[in-house]
Design a protein around this motif. Sequence first.
Motif, PDB file in Angstrom:
ATOM      1  N   MET A 177      12.951 -34.954  18.992  1.00 33.27           N
ATOM      2  CA  MET A 177      12.959 -34.159  20.240  1.00 33.27           C
ATOM      3  C   MET A 177      12.534 -35.066  21.393  1.00 33.27           C
ATOM      4  N   ARG A 178      13.456 -35.288  22.287  1.00 38.85           N
ATOM      5  CA  ARG A 178      13.237 -36.279  23.349  1.00 38.85           C
ATOM      6  C   ARG A 178      12.045 -35.905  24.251  1.00 38.85           C
ATOM      7  N   CYS A 179      11.924 -34.623  24.556  1.00 37.61           N
ATOM      8  CA  CYS A 179      10.844 -34.197  25.454  1.00 37.61           C
ATOM      9  C   CYS A 179       9.489 -34.424  24.791  1.00 37.61           C
ATOM     10  N   ALA A 194      14.791 -24.239  26.070  1.00 41.08           N
ATOM     11  CA  ALA A 194      15.215 -25.546  26.586  1.00 41.08           C
ATOM     12  C   ALA A 194      15.602 -25.492  28.066  1.00 41.08           C
ATOM     13  N   ILE A 199      12.999 -26.820  30.530  1.00 43.23           N
ATOM     14  CA  ILE A 199      12.764 -28.266  30.361  1.00 43.23           C
ATOM     15  C   ILE A 199      13.962 -29.044  30.909  1.00 43.23           C
ATOM     16  N   TYR A 253      15.250 -35.091  30.184  1.00 45.37           N
ATOM     17  CA  TYR A 253      15.080 -35.262  28.737  1.00 45.37           C
ATOM     18  C   TYR A 253      16.316 -34.840  27.935  1.00 45.37           C
ATOM     19  N   CYS A 254      16.826 -33.660  28.254  1.00 48.38           N
ATOM     20  CA  CYS A 254      17.826 -33.048  27.364  1.00 48.38           C
ATOM     21  C   CYS A 254      19.111 -33.878  27.294  1.00 48.38           C
ATOM     22  N   CYS A 286      18.990 -36.276  24.442  1.00 47.58           N
ATOM     23  CA  CYS A 286      18.340 -35.761  23.229  1.00 47.58           C
ATOM     24  C   CYS A 286      19.392 -35.516  22.143  1.00 47.58           C
ATOM     25  N   TYR A 334      19.269 -33.249  20.022  1.00 46.04           N
ATOM     26  CA  TYR A 334      19.444 -31.793  19.934  1.00 46.04           C
ATOM     27  C   TYR A 334      20.229 -31.311  21.154  1.00 46.04           C
ATOM     28  N   ASP A 335      20.909 -30.201  20.980  1.00 44.19           N
ATOM     29  CA  ASP A 335      21.727 -29.643  22.065  1.00 44.19           C
ATOM     30  C   ASP A 335      20.957 -28.498  22.736  1.00 44.19           C
ATOM     31  N   ARG A 336      20.688 -28.674  24.005  1.00 43.86           N
ATOM     32  CA  ARG A 336      19.876 -27.690  24.729  1.00 43.86           C
ATOM     33  C   ARG A 336      20.535 -26.314  24.803  1.00 43.86           C
ATOM     34  N   CYS A 357      18.646 -26.949  19.836  1.00 39.09           N
ATOM     35  CA  CYS A 357      17.318 -27.327  20.327  1.00 39.09           C
ATOM     36  C   CYS A 357      16.272 -26.409  19.695  1.00 39.09           C
ATOM     37  N   PRO A 358      15.247 -26.987  19.048  1.00 35.79           N
ATOM     38  CA  PRO A 358      14.254 -26.152  18.360  1.00 35.79           C
ATOM     39  C   PRO A 358      13.549 -25.155  19.278  1.00 35.79           C
ATOM     40  N   PHE A 359      13.423 -25.479  20.571  1.00 38.88           N
ATOM     41  CA  PHE A 359      12.732 -24.570  21.486  1.00 38.88           C
ATOM     42  C   PHE A 359      13.447 -23.215  21.578  1.00 38.88           C
TER      43      PHE A 359
HETATM   44 FE1  SF4 Z   1      13.482 -31.029  24.274  1.00 40.10          FE
HETATM   45 FE2  SF4 Z   1      15.367 -29.349  23.391  1.00 40.10          FE
HETATM   46 FE3  SF4 Z   1      15.768 -30.710  25.622  1.00 40.10          FE
HETATM   47 FE4  SF4 Z   1      15.770 -31.966  23.276  1.00 40.10          FE
HETATM   48  S1  SF4 Z   1      17.231 -30.410  23.973  1.00 40.10           S
HETATM   49  S2  SF4 Z   1      14.758 -32.656  25.125  1.00 40.10           S
HETATM   50  S3  SF4 Z   1      14.207 -30.817  22.160  1.00 40.10           S
HETATM   51  S4  SF4 Z   1      14.201 -29.162  25.297  1.00 40.10           S
END
Ligand code: SF4
Length: 516
Positions: free
Chosen positions: A355-357, A435, A438, A444-445, A448, A450-452, A461-463
Amino acid sequence: MTSRGAGAHTLRLILGDQLNPLHCWFAQPDPDVVYVLMEVRQETDYVLHHAQKILAIFAAMRDFARHLRESGHRVRYVAIDNPSNRQDVTQNLAALMAHYGAAELAYQQPDEWRVSEGLRAWGALQTFSVQEVDSEHFYTSRDEVARFFGPRKKWLMETFYRHMRQRHGVLMDASGAPAGGRWNFDHDNRKPWPGEPPLPPDARPAHDHRALWETVRQAGVQSFGNPQADQFRWPLNRAQALAWLDHFIQHTLPNFGAYEDAMSAGNPRLFHSQLSFALNTKMLHPDELVRRAQAAYETGHAPLAAVEGFIRQILGWREYVRGVYWAHMPGYETRNALGHKRPLPAWFWTGQTAMRCMRDAIGNSLENAYAHHIQRLMVIGNFALLAGLDPAAVHRWYLGVYIDAFEWVELPNTVGMSQFADGGMLGTKPYVSSASYIDRMSDYCRACPYDRKQKTGDRACPFNALYWDFFARHQSRLEDNARLALVYQRWNGLPEDARTTLRDQAALTLDRLDRL
Ligand code: SF4
Ligand code: FAD
Ligand code: DLZ
């Protein structure tokens, strides 16, 4: 008073966060007074600390002792590797009182309940006189915020802040109205930072403390994070802190407000002051920062929104959280209103998550013992709350990792503001987001894995799923909160199978927390 040769009438204890050379104690040297500073395992070990925090406190304490000696004061400095060091504040004090044949011990009011209570209880048992004096640092006394709110259930920071503005005549017009006709410019202060305007130059002092770090290591003090002992960047005395304050007012304050909530990978400081260590160790007085910021507005150097935003943090939030701390200690440190129990994933100690953030915010924290407010609140704290991490473990992590972390300010911010573990005293609703927040406030996203935008599937994105799962888990407690009406309207409006899919995704995410 006449000098007693090797003896002394009075010992005065100076703790590692009481490095204020302007305290009235130091107005003039007295040969019958010995100032005592001590590096002790009691204080290095109450939580696992970031290496830079230990190094900064010790280096600043040593510098302060040197300054006092040069000003003609008598000083007893008990170093961490001194063989007669009992590694405990009161045990060292007892030995030193006997050594000097002293009749009186004085200490400045400590800011942590743990230390304050320890000294009070021990002092009550002594045959010599024990005096507690004001630390001459804060605008308010320990119980002032509690007295201000009285029996009110909700302690709204904004109400207290307006009172402080009026009481101290800060950013007030002659007519008694707030400067610019508004108390709050938060709305103007929510811009992402697109790479412009350019960041201010990094003029922080650099010190080489390899030898001191070796002493700390040899003494067996455990720590984590990068000590950066060869290029350490924190102000270690008042002169350095004042120079850094000048630099901030000159180069950084004008943009502080607009980008206060922005985040950018690899740019941990943006337009933040990084003055919290100098403030919390009392090298600087909060009123110095407030008056300097106000003058920057009055001379047209910085816009009102930036100056008001900065002053709000110091005159408002900082004094307010201290009042919350003293109103609720002891016991605040174990609050867990939402019953969260999960241990911290191992990557809180390494930053190794995809997770980039989180990687950036935790990486910064481990590298620099610093992350700015929105990284602490809306990235790390947000994730911890969504994932249901144990608030006491989260508190210990924050208390250990940040250069400015002292329990009186860290605990209400973490347990109260960030983890909602006090049931909503500090925040009117939990600070959580998916996400989208953020992504709006950071870069960040974009980078990343993960896909926001995705809520389910391997790349989601886990969030996102955790966000909905959080509100579903705590529906019975939170649904009546008027500020969450829209959230629950959306959740309740989702088809049953969509809700199940989101909750299944959250369960999968929580199962592989250590591998995110
Ligand atoms: Fe953080 Fe999700 Fe954005 Fe990745 S996609 S940087 S995990 S908020
Ligand atoms: P700037 O953004 O430049 O702000 C200026 C000053 O305002 C800070 O130096 C600080 O003294 C004060 N300030 C700003 N926000 C707050 C706040 N919420 N509470 C109290 N003072 C504030 N601050 C600490 O000093 N010590 C901590 O241990 C600490 N732990 C925190 C934990 C969490 C979970 C959160 C959300 C916030 C925490 N804060 C803490 C508040 C804030 O994040 C830091 O004060 C700030 O990031 C310090 O960096 P800075 O000096 O660059 O601040
Ligand atoms: C944070 C800290 C550390 C790591 N070490 C010391 C120390 O060795 N001696 C000392 O006097 N103070 C230290 N401190 C700061 C104290 O923890 C702080 O003064 C108390 O918690 C009161 O706020």
